[in-house]
Design a protein around this motif. Sequence first.
Motif, PDB file in Angstrom:
ATOM      1  N   TRP A 207      34.515  54.744  28.125  1.00  0.00           N
ATOM      2  CA  TRP A 207      35.363  53.988  29.054  1.00  0.00           C
ATOM      3  C   TRP A 207      34.838  52.569  29.215  1.00  0.00           C
ATOM      4  O   TRP A 207      35.604  51.599  29.158  1.00  0.00           O
ATOM      5  N   PHE A 208      33.527  52.448  29.404  1.00  0.00           N
ATOM      6  CA  PHE A 208      32.938  51.121  29.549  1.00  0.00           C
ATOM      7  C   PHE A 208      32.950  50.353  28.230  1.00  0.00           C
ATOM      8  O   PHE A 208      33.207  49.144  28.211  1.00  0.00           O
ATOM      9  N   ARG A 209      32.683  51.048  27.135  1.00  0.00           N
ATOM     10  CA  ARG A 209      32.655  50.375  25.828  1.00  0.00           C
ATOM     11  C   ARG A 209      34.021  49.788  25.486  1.00  0.00           C
ATOM     12  O   ARG A 209      34.119  48.701  24.914  1.00  0.00           O
ATOM     13  N   GLU A 210      35.066  50.513  25.837  1.00  0.00           N
ATOM     14  CA  GLU A 210      36.420  50.023  25.580  1.00  0.00           C
ATOM     15  C   GLU A 210      36.897  49.033  26.645  1.00  0.00           C
ATOM     16  O   GLU A 210      38.020  48.530  26.574  1.00  0.00           O
ATOM     17  N   LYS A 211      36.045  48.762  27.641  1.00  0.00           N
ATOM     18  CA  LYS A 211      36.337  47.797  28.701  1.00  0.00           C
ATOM     19  C   LYS A 211      37.651  48.121  29.413  1.00  0.00           C
ATOM     20  O   LYS A 211      38.496  47.255  29.624  1.00  0.00           O
ATOM     21  N   ARG A 212      37.781  49.383  29.801  1.00  0.00           N
ATOM     22  CA  ARG A 212      39.004  49.799  30.484  1.00  0.00           C
ATOM     23  C   ARG A 212      39.193  49.087  31.823  1.00  0.00           C
ATOM     24  O   ARG A 212      40.311  48.995  32.317  1.00  0.00           O
ATOM     25  N   SER A 216      42.653  48.438  33.881  1.00  0.00           N
ATOM     26  CA  SER A 216      42.967  49.315  35.007  1.00  0.00           C
ATOM     27  C   SER A 216      43.243  48.547  36.290  1.00  0.00           C
ATOM     28  O   SER A 216      44.010  48.988  37.125  1.00  0.00           O
ATOM     29  N   GLY A 217      42.613  47.394  36.452  1.00  0.00           N
ATOM     30  CA  GLY A 217      42.837  46.635  37.677  1.00  0.00           C
ATOM     31  C   GLY A 217      42.984  45.154  37.428  1.00  0.00           C
ATOM     32  O   GLY A 217      42.884  44.352  38.352  1.00  0.00           O
ATOM     33  N   ALA A 218      43.193  44.779  36.164  1.00  0.00           N
ATOM     34  CA  ALA A 218      43.348  43.374  35.791  1.00  0.00           C
ATOM     35  C   ALA A 218      42.138  42.534  36.201  1.00  0.00           C
ATOM     36  O   ALA A 218      42.267  41.384  36.636  1.00  0.00           O
ATOM     37  N   TYR A 219      40.937  43.110  36.070  1.00  0.00           N
ATOM     38  CA  TYR A 219      39.726  42.369  36.400  1.00  0.00           C
ATOM     39  C   TYR A 219      39.365  41.431  35.251  1.00  0.00           C
ATOM     40  O   TYR A 219      39.561  41.762  34.074  1.00  0.00           O
ATOM     41  N   SER A 220      38.797  40.306  35.581  1.00  0.00           N
ATOM     42  CA  SER A 220      38.486  39.319  34.552  1.00  0.00           C
ATOM     43  C   SER A 220      37.268  39.700  33.720  1.00  0.00           C
ATOM     44  O   SER A 220      37.177  39.350  32.547  1.00  0.00           O
ATOM     45  N   ASP A 221      36.323  40.407  34.335  1.00  0.00           N
ATOM     46  CA  ASP A 221      35.127  40.832  33.621  1.00  0.00           C
ATOM     47  C   ASP A 221      34.469  41.973  34.379  1.00  0.00           C
ATOM     48  O   ASP A 221      34.957  42.407  35.438  1.00  0.00           O
ATOM     49  N   LEU A 226      33.027  45.337  39.347  1.00  0.00           N
ATOM     50  CA  LEU A 226      32.032  45.910  40.251  1.00  0.00           C
ATOM     51  C   LEU A 226      32.177  45.346  41.659  1.00  0.00           C
ATOM     52  O   LEU A 226      32.069  46.072  42.653  1.00  0.00           O
ATOM     53  N   ARG A 227      32.420  44.058  41.762  1.00  0.00           N
ATOM     54  CA  ARG A 227      32.524  43.435  43.084  1.00  0.00           C
ATOM     55  C   ARG A 227      33.790  43.868  43.821  1.00  0.00           C
ATOM     56  O   ARG A 227      33.749  44.230  44.996  1.00  0.00           O
ATOM     57  N   GLU A 228      34.928  43.846  43.118  1.00  0.00           N
ATOM     58  CA  GLU A 228      36.202  44.106  43.787  1.00  0.00           C
ATOM     59  C   GLU A 228      36.485  45.595  43.965  1.00  0.00           C
ATOM     60  O   GLU A 228      37.104  45.994  44.952  1.00  0.00           O
ATOM     61  N   ASP A 229      36.039  46.411  43.010  1.00  0.00           N
ATOM     62  CA  ASP A 229      36.352  47.838  43.087  1.00  0.00           C
ATOM     63  C   ASP A 229      35.270  48.618  43.820  1.00  0.00           C
ATOM     64  O   ASP A 229      35.572  49.393  44.725  1.00  0.00           O
ATOM     65  N   TRP A 230      34.017  48.417  43.457  1.00  0.00           N
ATOM     66  CA  TRP A 230      32.953  49.253  43.994  1.00  0.00           C
ATOM     67  C   TRP A 230      32.286  48.667  45.232  1.00  0.00           C
ATOM     68  O   TRP A 230      32.053  49.376  46.214  1.00  0.00           O
ATOM     69  N   GLU A 231      31.972  47.392  45.219  1.00  0.00           N
ATOM     70  CA  GLU A 231      31.410  46.801  46.441  1.00  0.00           C
ATOM     71  C   GLU A 231      32.449  46.798  47.555  1.00  0.00           C
ATOM     72  O   GLU A 231      32.201  47.294  48.662  1.00  0.00           O
TER      73      GLU A 231
END
Length: 337
Positions: A207-212, A216-221, A226-231
């Motif tokens: 999942w991480f290798r394919e940069k899902r 999944s949330g239109a994150y830039s990187d 990590l900041r917007e979803d998990w923090e």
Amino acid sequence: MSQITEVQHYHHGRFRVAGGILPDAITAYCTYGNPANPCIVFPTCYGGKLDSQTYLVGEDKVLDPRKYYVVTFALFSNGESSSPSNTPAPYNGPYFPAVAYEDNIRAQYNVLTQKLGIKKVFCVIGFSMGGQQAYYWPVMYPDFVERYIPVCGSARTSPHNKCFLEGPKAALSASKDFEDGHYKVTPQHGIRAFGRAYSAWAYSQTWFREKRYLYSGAYSDLNAFLREDWEAGFLDGWDANDLLTLLNTWQVADVSSIRDGGDLSKCLGAIKARGLVMPCKTDLYFAPEDSELEMTYLKNARLVVIDSIWGHMAGGGSNAEDDKFLQDEVKKFLEEA
């Protein structure tokens, strides 16, 4: 239709838990449908609130309120039921007693039987910590539960899982603003560190290798993810002491500790209810090997593995493909004669 119903609160009064006493324990819950229909119990997971349970509940979902009477329960320490954050002194904050799964199940049983008048539960289904609760029900109340479905959960927390949990726990409790649980404002440093440590094993390497996370949330990187979803996910609506107390419930889980002196094979072998065990192939929290071992002990259950690269999140409503697979399998199981 999957809109949450009004949250209700059951007051147990003085209630004993693993770490002591709660003078006025409260269980938060929601009900969907007609109580004359077969009852399905759907408890929350780690990081779960009652409004998050609607991913399986609704007229277009497998837990259809037109067909079943669905009762969702909030775990102690999730911020809705009795928790460090909402319990008055002298058991507030870091003084809140430790709570075990069996305490939660006893409380939920009281709500079902004393408040809602339920005589029999047709099925208990749960994801992650909810899946662990699904194992506890047929052990604690063998003649009350007909079926159970643990999704991405296990009957006891493995040493590997316990070690993982030490990471986010240490990140939070050792932070400079946690103050041994006596913080006056949200410990931003601690909760942010907790979220990042917790995220690492939520998905698979593929999942991480394919940069899902880019899709999944239109994150830039990755850092934005990590900041917007998990923090943000833990900063928004979660108390630090709640997180740690609930984590402890997860860490000490062992259904065989209730009876049989820790003999898991004997405990699971005695379960009479019919089971559907659904791990994910790439889950790094509750590895499928744990479920395969449990299946050698269970006498009336079948194993269906979710073949997904979404890791632990495959069972929690994270993507449409896994949702459909999960709901199709659950539907078949619930409709079996």
